[in-house]
Design a protein around this motif. Structure first.
Motif, PDB file in Angstrom:
ATOM      1  N   VAL A  89       0.848  -1.181   0.000  1.00 30.50           N
ATOM      2  CA  VAL A  89       0.000   0.000   0.000  1.00 30.50           C
ATOM      3  C   VAL A  89       0.888   1.236   0.000  1.00 30.50           C
ATOM      4  O   VAL A  89       1.830   1.347   0.778  1.00 30.50           O
ATOM      5  CB  VAL A  89      -0.922   0.015   1.234  1.00 30.50           C
ATOM      6  CG1 VAL A  89      -1.729   1.306   1.286  1.00 30.50           C
ATOM      7  CG2 VAL A  89      -1.829  -1.201   1.224  1.00 30.50           C
ATOM      8  N   GLY A  90       0.559   2.173  -0.873  1.00 28.56           N
ATOM      9  CA  GLY A  90       1.301   3.418  -0.882  1.00 28.56           C
ATOM     10  C   GLY A  90       2.568   3.373  -1.704  1.00 28.56           C
ATOM     11  O   GLY A  90       2.828   2.423  -2.449  1.00 28.56           O
ATOM     12  N   LEU A  91       3.344   4.432  -1.543  1.00 25.14           N
ATOM     13  CA  LEU A  91       4.569   4.629  -2.315  1.00 25.14           C
ATOM     14  C   LEU A  91       5.769   4.729  -1.385  1.00 25.14           C
ATOM     15  O   LEU A  91       5.630   5.041  -0.203  1.00 25.14           O
ATOM     16  CB  LEU A  91       4.451   5.914  -3.145  1.00 25.14           C
ATOM     17  CG  LEU A  91       3.227   5.994  -4.071  1.00 25.14           C
ATOM     18  CD1 LEU A  91       3.076   7.401  -4.627  1.00 25.14           C
ATOM     19  CD2 LEU A  91       3.329   4.974  -5.185  1.00 25.14           C
ATOM     20  N   SER A  92       6.936   4.470  -1.939  1.00 27.63           N
ATOM     21  CA  SER A  92       8.172   4.557  -1.165  1.00 27.63           C
ATOM     22  C   SER A  92       9.099   5.591  -1.795  1.00 27.63           C
ATOM     23  O   SER A  92       9.083   5.807  -3.001  1.00 27.63           O
ATOM     24  CB  SER A  92       8.871   3.197  -1.124  1.00 27.63           C
ATOM     25  OG  SER A  92       8.044   2.219  -0.543  1.00 27.63           O
ATOM     26  N   GLU A  93       9.907   6.211  -0.954  1.00 29.56           N
ATOM     27  CA  GLU A  93      10.840   7.234  -1.411  1.00 29.56           C
ATOM     28  C   GLU A  93      12.260   6.671  -1.432  1.00 29.56           C
ATOM     29  O   GLU A  93      12.686   6.019  -0.477  1.00 29.56           O
ATOM     30  CB  GLU A  93      10.789   8.449  -0.488  1.00 29.56           C
ATOM     31  CG  GLU A  93      11.679   9.609  -0.920  1.00 29.56           C
ATOM     32  CD  GLU A  93      11.503  10.826  -0.021  1.00 29.56           C
ATOM     33  OE1 GLU A  93      11.342  10.633   1.198  1.00 29.56           O
ATOM     34  OE2 GLU A  93      11.523  11.961  -0.554  1.00 29.56           O
ATOM     35  N   TYR A  94      12.961   6.960  -2.519  1.00 31.50           N
ATOM     36  CA  TYR A  94      14.335   6.485  -2.669  1.00 31.50           C
ATOM     37  C   TYR A  94      15.255   7.645  -3.021  1.00 31.50           C
ATOM     38  O   TYR A  94      14.836   8.629  -3.644  1.00 31.50           O
ATOM     39  CB  TYR A  94      14.428   5.416  -3.756  1.00 31.50           C
ATOM     40  CG  TYR A  94      13.729   4.137  -3.386  1.00 31.50           C
ATOM     41  CD1 TYR A  94      12.371   3.967  -3.642  1.00 31.50           C
ATOM     42  CD2 TYR A  94      14.417   3.102  -2.760  1.00 31.50           C
ATOM     43  CE1 TYR A  94      11.714   2.805  -3.290  1.00 31.50           C
ATOM     44  CE2 TYR A  94      13.767   1.932  -2.402  1.00 31.50           C
ATOM     45  CZ  TYR A  94      12.413   1.795  -2.669  1.00 31.50           C
ATOM     46  OH  TYR A  94      11.779   0.632  -2.305  1.00 31.50           O
ATOM     47  N   TRP A  95      16.529   7.484  -2.619  1.00 26.91           N
ATOM     48  CA  TRP A  95      17.556   8.493  -2.893  1.00 26.91           C
ATOM     49  C   TRP A  95      18.747   7.846  -3.590  1.00 26.91           C
ATOM     50  O   TRP A  95      19.096   6.697  -3.302  1.00 26.91           O
ATOM     51  CB  TRP A  95      18.037   9.130  -1.588  1.00 26.91           C
ATOM     52  CG  TRP A  95      17.017   9.968  -0.906  1.00 26.91           C
ATOM     53  CD1 TRP A  95      16.123   9.580   0.048  1.00 26.91           C
ATOM     54  CD2 TRP A  95      16.775  11.363  -1.127  1.00 26.91           C
ATOM     55  NE1 TRP A  95      15.345  10.628   0.430  1.00 26.91           N
ATOM     56  CE2 TRP A  95      15.721  11.741  -0.275  1.00 26.91           C
ATOM     57  CE3 TRP A  95      17.347  12.325  -1.960  1.00 26.91           C
ATOM     58  CZ2 TRP A  95      15.213  13.053  -0.231  1.00 26.91           C
ATOM     59  CZ3 TRP A  95      16.851  13.616  -1.921  1.00 26.91           C
ATOM     60  CH2 TRP A  95      15.799  13.968  -1.068  1.00 26.91           C
ATOM     61  N   GLY A  96      19.356   8.603  -4.466  1.00 24.36           N
ATOM     62  CA  GLY A  96      20.609   8.175  -5.053  1.00 24.36           C
ATOM     63  C   GLY A  96      21.761   8.437  -4.104  1.00 24.36           C
ATOM     64  O   GLY A  96      21.577   9.005  -3.026  1.00 24.36           O
ATOM     65  N   GLN A  97      22.944   8.033  -4.521  1.00 22.15           N
ATOM     66  CA  GLN A  97      24.117   8.149  -3.662  1.00 22.15           C
ATOM     67  C   GLN A  97      24.714   9.555  -3.677  1.00 22.15           C
ATOM     68  O   GLN A  97      25.536   9.886  -2.816  1.00 22.15           O
ATOM     69  CB  GLN A  97      25.189   7.128  -4.088  1.00 22.15           C
ATOM     70  CG  GLN A  97      26.016   7.520  -5.310  1.00 22.15           C
ATOM     71  CD  GLN A  97      25.302   7.326  -6.625  1.00 22.15           C
ATOM     72  OE1 GLN A  97      24.139   6.888  -6.668  1.00 22.15           O
ATOM     73  NE2 GLN A  97      25.985   7.622  -7.721  1.00 22.15           N
ATOM     74  N   GLY A  98      24.310  10.364  -4.610  1.00 23.02           N
ATOM     75  CA  GLY A  98      24.819  11.730  -4.706  1.00 23.02           C
ATOM     76  C   GLY A  98      25.962  11.844  -5.695  1.00 23.02           C
ATOM     77  O   GLY A  98      26.776  10.932  -5.836  1.00 23.02           O
ATOM     78  N   THR A  99      26.002  12.971  -6.382  1.00 24.79           N
ATOM     79  CA  THR A  99      27.092  13.249  -7.320  1.00 24.79           C
ATOM     80  C   THR A  99      27.558  14.687  -7.097  1.00 24.79           C
ATOM     81  O   THR A  99      26.741  15.597  -6.947  1.00 24.79           O
ATOM     82  CB  THR A  99      26.661  13.011  -8.774  1.00 24.79           C
ATOM     83  OG1 THR A  99      27.773  13.182  -9.647  1.00 24.79           O
ATOM     84  CG2 THR A  99      25.543  13.953  -9.208  1.00 24.79           C
ATOM     85  N   GLN A 100      28.870  14.869  -7.035  1.00 23.51           N
ATOM     86  CA  GLN A 100      29.426  16.178  -6.718  1.00 23.51           C
ATOM     87  C   GLN A 100      29.434  17.072  -7.956  1.00 23.51           C
ATOM     88  O   GLN A 100      29.898  16.674  -9.031  1.00 23.51           O
ATOM     89  CB  GLN A 100      30.858  16.026  -6.197  1.00 23.51           C
ATOM     90  CG  GLN A 100      31.563  17.339  -5.895  1.00 23.51           C
ATOM     91  CD  GLN A 100      30.985  18.055  -4.685  1.00 23.51           C
ATOM     92  OE1 GLN A 100      30.753  17.438  -3.640  1.00 23.51           O
ATOM     93  NE2 GLN A 100      30.751  19.358  -4.803  1.00 23.51           N
TER      94      GLN A 100
END
Length: 122
Positions: free
Chosen positions: A106-117
């Protein structure tokens, strides 16, 4: 497992351009909103731009007219074209995605990348 893999950061002189890419991979049903955030040293993570699955966009005032967010839905990829870069754009840029991971969830999930400088020299 869902992963967001970013690419395209680097060092550029003021006035230059960079293009960031972020691809979502793994097992999921669909990707809803995607976006970019950035965090400079000693500061909080701030929104740069977001784009809905339908293509509606939202930008921070500081980047309006200089940055363009876009996405390729079949590739589950979001892009950030950054033009007229300024030293104050220097930060780690993070990809963000709101994803429905399975029909049974149920519902949605939030994801993040590792980051880029991204570093902009004056």
């Amino acid at each position: 497992q869902v992963q967001l893999v970013e690419s395209g950061g680097g060092l550029v002189q003021a006035g230059g351009s960079l293009r960031l890419s972020c691809a979502a991979s793994g097992s999921f049903v669909r990707v809803d909103a995607m976006g970019w955030y950035r965090q400079a040293p000693g500061k909080q993570r701030d929104l740069v731009a977001t784009i809905s699955s339908g293509g509606s966009t939202n930008y921070a005032d500081s980047v309006k007219g200089r940055f363009t967010i876009s996405r390729d839905n079949p590739k589950n990829t979001v892009y950030l074209q950054m033009n007229s870069l300024k030293p104050e754009d220097t930060a780690v840029y993070y990809c963000n995605a709101i994803i429905k991971t399975s029909w049974s969830t149920v519902g949605l999930s939030e994801y993040w990348g590792q980051g880029t400088q991204v570093t902009v020299s004056s």
